[in-house]
Design an enzyme around this catalytic site. Structure first.
Site, PDB file in Angstrom:
ATOM      1  N   HIS A 269     -27.574   6.510 -25.188  1.00 34.03           N
ATOM      2  CA  HIS A 269     -27.782   6.293 -23.763  1.00 34.03           C
ATOM      3  C   HIS A 269     -28.937   5.340 -23.475  1.00 34.03           C
ATOM      4  O   HIS A 269     -29.139   4.952 -22.337  1.00 34.03           O
ATOM      5  CB  HIS A 269     -28.030   7.629 -23.051  1.00 34.03           C
ATOM      6  CG  HIS A 269     -28.073   7.510 -21.567  1.00 34.03           C
ATOM      7  ND1 HIS A 269     -26.996   7.064 -20.830  1.00 34.03           N
ATOM      8  CD2 HIS A 269     -29.071   7.728 -20.681  1.00 34.03           C
ATOM      9  CE1 HIS A 269     -27.330   7.052 -19.548  1.00 34.03           C
ATOM     10  NE2 HIS A 269     -28.577   7.442 -19.433  1.00 34.03           N
ATOM     11  N   CYS A 270     -29.697   4.932 -24.478  1.00 37.91           N
ATOM     12  CA  CYS A 270     -30.917   4.154 -24.216  1.00 37.91           C
ATOM     13  C   CYS A 270     -30.783   2.670 -24.546  1.00 37.91           C
ATOM     14  O   CYS A 270     -30.858   1.822 -23.664  1.00 37.91           O
ATOM     15  CB  CYS A 270     -32.083   4.750 -24.996  1.00 37.91           C
ATOM     16  SG  CYS A 270     -32.613   6.361 -24.377  1.00 37.91           S
ATOM     17  N   ILE A 271     -30.610   2.349 -25.825  1.00 36.19           N
ATOM     18  CA  ILE A 271     -30.744   0.957 -26.252  1.00 36.19           C
ATOM     19  C   ILE A 271     -29.683   0.031 -25.649  1.00 36.19           C
ATOM     20  O   ILE A 271     -29.991  -1.096 -25.284  1.00 36.19           O
ATOM     21  CB  ILE A 271     -30.743   0.859 -27.798  1.00 36.19           C
ATOM     22  CG1 ILE A 271     -31.854   1.742 -28.365  1.00 36.19           C
ATOM     23  CG2 ILE A 271     -30.992  -0.580 -28.234  1.00 36.19           C
ATOM     24  CD1 ILE A 271     -31.914   1.763 -29.857  1.00 36.19           C
ATOM     25  N   ASP A 274     -30.881   0.425 -21.304  1.00 35.12           N
ATOM     26  CA  ASP A 274     -32.208   0.266 -20.715  1.00 35.12           C
ATOM     27  C   ASP A 274     -32.638  -1.183 -20.489  1.00 35.12           C
ATOM     28  O   ASP A 274     -33.231  -1.495 -19.446  1.00 35.12           O
ATOM     29  CB  ASP A 274     -33.252   0.975 -21.578  1.00 35.12           C
ATOM     30  CG  ASP A 274     -33.040   2.478 -21.615  1.00 35.12           C
ATOM     31  OD1 ASP A 274     -32.126   2.961 -20.913  1.00 35.12           O
ATOM     32  OD2 ASP A 274     -33.760   3.170 -22.347  1.00 35.12           O
TER      33      ASP A 274
END
Length: 438
Positions: A269-271, A274
């Site tokens: 869900h981040c890299i 974001d």
């Protein structure tokens, strides 16, 4: 009693809104620290599982949940009116991108609007969802004050980015330093009290915007460096050089180099997400973040590269992708977890299916594909059984994620062709021509 005193005496009640990969470890951390903790979620099955002392996330042992429940410190509910019982509320909800790669704050906004009617004076509200600088002030503060509370006086608003790394046994929620920024000095003081109650180290910063950008920097750093090695992988392949050997050699330098590794694309869900929160916000200031966008372009192109290499490998055996049986090993986006969010394996499965392949997957951590926002067509599909018969009938095995549960010796014996995107087969003896790196 002041909020800091409540935390010092362990009389404070902590509410965690959103019981996913970030929220569940957090609510358990506060319960284990001796605070009455209430988990809130719109998914009734999650609340029911916690009330029964069960975990629904593979890398979080059920024993942890059961112990917290038996202590009397853990509660869970779908009833948002109970927000008023809490002295602190920590919001851990998704912040995905929409189809135009722009921030989708709908989960954050809906969550804030769900809790605002039940807020009372003296509460701390902390946002942990990854987002662009200014979100806390623009979306949270405005709504809290519209409800009649004065931020810094009768309510305390902070931002503290989550730093969870699912499946990492070395770093759990509480031993990862916790960055926190407050809207005012009073808010920051309250936020430090909140997080010192459960975390070994708290890192105060001067504002919510600094804390918001800190999280983006951490993941942009990773995305850009992964994009670099992904680009080098393609170049090295053209030069008949093993990029994994190059990285191993470069890693012997004791300074000035940190190893990053290529793969079939970015997941989690981040890299993958974001960096685009910053590129979107930067455009508001007339800034074009070309470096970040280029890395994103490279990383999003990796599934196509893997598909192309697979086509070449099958062609070398006189086969086409159309009509071939292709199994993807690893549906989770990283090793040894059941987290499918943004997994590039879905993109690979979609691509092979479009080309006419008969597509299956094997992942012991994901026995059945659950519902996802982007890949609903695969919901309900079951993992292929790990048997000699089923693997021998595949025309190609693509290793998309390396799980420790894979028996690589059996894989090497039973497979006709392996496309390895993770260098998983490097230490396994194989016959000539079996493994193609991609």
């Amino acid at each position: 009693m002041k909020i800091a005193e409540k935390f010092a005496s362990k009389d404070a009640v902590v509410g965690v809104v959103g019981l996913g990969y970030v929220g569940l470890p957090l609510v358990l951390a506060y319960a284990n620290a001796g605070y009455h903790s209430i988990g809130f979620d719109i998914d009734e099955s999650k609340a029911e599982a916690l009330l029964a002392g069960r975990s629904y996330i593979k890398h979080i042992p059920g024993e942890q949940v059961a112990t917290a429940k038996e202590s009397g410190k853990l509660d869970a509910t779908i009833d948002f009116s109970r927000v008023s019982e809490c002295d602190a509320l920590v919001l851990c909800v998704p912040t995905p991108l929409d189809e135009h790669f722009e921030p989708d704050l709908s989960y954050v906004v809906k969550t804030i609007e769900a809790i605002v009617p039940h807020l009372r004076e003296g509460q701390i509200i902390s946002l942990e969802s990854t987002t662009y600088p200014g979100t806390t002030d623009e979306e949270l503060v405005t709504r809290v004050e519209a409800a009649g509370l004065k931020v810094g006086e009768t309510a305390f608003v902070v931002y503290s980015p989550e730093r969870e790394d699912p499946g990492n046994a070395q770093f759990a929620a509480t031993n990862i330093p916790k960055v926190v920024g407050g809207v005012t000095a009073e808010c920051l003081e309250a936020g430090v009290a909140l997080y010192e109650a459960a975390f070994e180290q708290v890192v105060p910063v001067s504002s919510c915007k600094v804390a918001e950008l800190t999280k983006l920097l951490e993941n942009i750093y990773r995305a850009v460096n992964i994009g670099l090695v992904n680009e080098l992988k393609v170049a090295a392949d053209k030069m008949d050089i093993d990029i994994w050997e190059v990285i191993r050699a470069a890693s012997t330098k004791p300074f000035g180099f940190n190893a990053f590794y290529p793969g079939p694309g970015l997941g989690g869900h981040c890299i993958p997400i974001d960096p685009f929160y910053l590129t979107w916000k930067a455009r508001e200031y007339g800034v074009h973040t070309r470096f970040i966008e280029l890395a994103g372009e490279v990383n999003r192109g990796m599934p196509d590269y893997v598909i192309h290499r697979t086509m070449e490998a099958l062609n070398g055996r006189g086969k086409s992708v159309k009509g071939s049986k292709i199994v993807l090993l690893g549906l989770a986006y990283k090793s040894n977890v059941d987290d499918m969010r943004e997994s590039p394996t879905f993109t690979l499965m979609d691509g092979f299916k479009r080309l006419g392949a008969e597509v299956s997957y094997y992942d012991p951590h994901v026995p059945v594909v659950g519902p996802t926002r982007e890949h609903m067509d695969w919901a309900g599909k079951e993992s292929l059984p790990w048997t000699e018969e089923r693997l021998r009938e595949q025309d190609c095995v693509v290793i998309a994620t390396k799980h420790d549960a894979f028996d690589l010796k059996e894989l090497a014996t039973w497979s006709d062709l392996i496309v390895d995107t993770r260098n998983a087969m490097a230490d396994t003896e194989t016959r000539d021509g079996l493994v193609v790196k991609a």
